[in-house]
Each structure stands twice: as C-alpha cells, then as structure tokens.
Scaffold this active site. Sequence first.
Site, PDB file in Angstrom:
ATOM      1  N   GLU A 188      -2.523  -9.650   0.036  1.00 57.06           N
ATOM      2  CA  GLU A 188      -4.010  -9.442   0.470  1.00 57.06           C
ATOM      3  C   GLU A 188      -5.016  -9.365  -0.781  1.00 57.06           C
ATOM      4  O   GLU A 188      -6.138 -10.135  -0.898  1.00 57.06           O
ATOM      5  CB  GLU A 188      -4.389  -8.316   1.439  1.00 57.06           C
ATOM      6  CG  GLU A 188      -3.733  -8.679   2.971  1.00 57.06           C
ATOM      7  CD  GLU A 188      -3.711  -7.383   3.673  1.00 57.06           C
ATOM      8  OE1 GLU A 188      -4.149  -7.310   4.642  1.00 57.06           O
ATOM      9  OE2 GLU A 188      -3.433  -6.304   3.290  1.00 57.06           O
ATOM     10  N   GLY A 224      -0.607  -5.145   1.114  1.00 55.70           N
ATOM     11  CA  GLY A 224      -1.839  -5.410   0.279  1.00 55.70           C
ATOM     12  C   GLY A 224      -1.923  -6.134  -0.836  1.00 55.70           C
ATOM     13  O   GLY A 224      -3.014  -6.451  -1.351  1.00 55.70           O
ATOM     14  N   ALA A 268       0.732  -1.129  -0.202  1.00 57.24           N
ATOM     15  CA  ALA A 268       0.011  -0.009  -0.041  1.00 57.24           C
ATOM     16  C   ALA A 268       0.712   1.261   0.042  1.00 57.24           C
ATOM     17  O   ALA A 268       2.077   1.352  -0.001  1.00 57.24           O
ATOM     18  CB  ALA A 268      -0.916  -0.286   1.284  1.00 57.24           C
ATOM     19  N   GLU A 274       3.812  -6.228   7.395  1.00 61.34           N
ATOM     20  CA  GLU A 274       3.308  -4.964   8.079  1.00 61.34           C
ATOM     21  C   GLU A 274       4.025  -4.663   9.386  1.00 61.34           C
ATOM     22  O   GLU A 274       4.286  -3.603   9.893  1.00 61.34           O
ATOM     23  CB  GLU A 274       1.731  -5.037   8.125  1.00 61.34           C
ATOM     24  CG  GLU A 274       0.917  -4.849   6.740  1.00 61.34           C
ATOM     25  CD  GLU A 274       0.837  -6.033   5.999  1.00 61.34           C
ATOM     26  OE1 GLU A 274       0.046  -6.110   5.014  1.00 61.34           O
ATOM     27  OE2 GLU A 274       1.419  -7.103   6.265  1.00 61.34           O
TER      28      GLU A 274
END
Length: 260
Positions: free
Chosen positions: A116, A113, A67, A136
Amino acid sequence: MTYENLLVEVKDRIIFLTINRPKALNALNVQTLTEIRHFFSAGYQDHDDFHGVILTGAGDRAFVAGADIKEFLAVAEDGNGETMAQRGHEIFFLIERFHRPVIALVNGFALGGGCELAMACHLRVATENASFGQPEVNLGIIPGYGGTQRLNQYIGKGKATELILTGDRIDAQEAHRLGLVNYVLPQEEAREKAVELLRVIGSKGPIAIQQSIRAINAYYDGKEGYAAEAAAFGAVTKTEDFREGASAFVEKRIANFRGK
C-alpha cells in the site's frame, strides 16, 4: 522532529528516505507512520530545493514487509480499527498528493502496508527480488491503508480482487507485467534508474510537475478529472515557467525554469 525509524539523506537534489527497521523487515509501526507523516507534511521543508524523493527500506530483504501485527492486535482490542485505517489513509494521501514526485525503490518484500505504501508513491522501481501482495485475509482482516482502492487502479478489478481475496503474492516480473511496477532491475541498477527518473523530471518545469500530479490524482479522487485538468492547465499558463519554456522551445535552447 528527530526521527527514530527514518533515515534522510540528500544527494544531488534528491532526498533518499529510508525506513530503517531491518530487523523487523521495516514493518510499519505507529512510530514509523508518525515520522512518515511528519516528513511529508513538514520535514521536507528543511531542504531548500530538490527534484523528488526516493523512498526505500533498509537492508536487501524488504521494502516494507507489512504492518506491526502486535499493534494491530492492540487496536482490535480497543475497537479503534476504523480510526487506524483513516489515519493510514491520511498519511498515504500526503505521499500521493506530494508536490514533488516520490519513487518507491522496492528492494524486497512489499506486503500488506508495504504494498500500500509503494502504491501511494507516484512511480515504482523494483529490484529483481521484490515481491508484492495484500495478504491481510490470512489474518482475518482486509487491506486498510488504501489497498482495496489503489490496487484496482493499477491492475484492474479482476486481478486485484483475486490477489486481495486469495492473499497471494506476485514477483517483480509479474508486477511489471500487470502495470504495478514501472521498472524491474538488479539492485544497483534499480537505484540508478530511480535517480535517473528524478533527474529527468527535475529538469522540467516544477509548477507543471506539481499541477500534473494534482490533475492525475483528480481522476481517482472521485472528482471531475477533466475540470481539474483544465484548472491546472490554466494555472500553469499564467506562470513565468511557461513563458520561459515556450520561449526556449521557439529559440531552440534549454529552458531555465525557476519555479515561478
């Protein structure tokens, strides 16, 4: 909606959806997520009939490398982290619950992300240079777009816990061994395999495909999976496609499904 960060190409009844931010390694910023939301909620309706979607990243280095960290910092300052995560969940649920199969063609980094996003797709075909991870914790946060949930589903609690708590990456071969990835192939062969999968799936009854996706998801949605499966089975037995498929089997011919 005019897309700034998504490229949409339709070829042979397959939609190729490319996240087009190669200089940023296709990182997911707010604009990109907004465009993904629009495509899977309304934008696909611009295309009359298609077998499914192949989702990939521009260039040969990254599917999605994570992200946009600068936006993350802004969110932290505003105290809106929970809202941001909930928005990500909603967008990725649109993909997971999409009525046509979505294949992630993972062509490089799929981190944070990006991992994901790949897991929200129904199938994953990876190139040999692909790598996966939820790093993360290196930033002092946790996966917020479903990573703590879907990674468990795909590879089991023990290994998922290890990867999330250490922030370690795994290569495409290890991802395949763990069951996170369906296929690992060279670049061009990976694209061809994704196309082949959608062509095979596209030859089946479209309502049956839609109901299969719904029933499979029910197992992980905290619902009664067997009841959802029974309801979906009941729905497909009432369709013209079922009568056509069964008749074609008895008559030893290829079925002509109409999606009705």
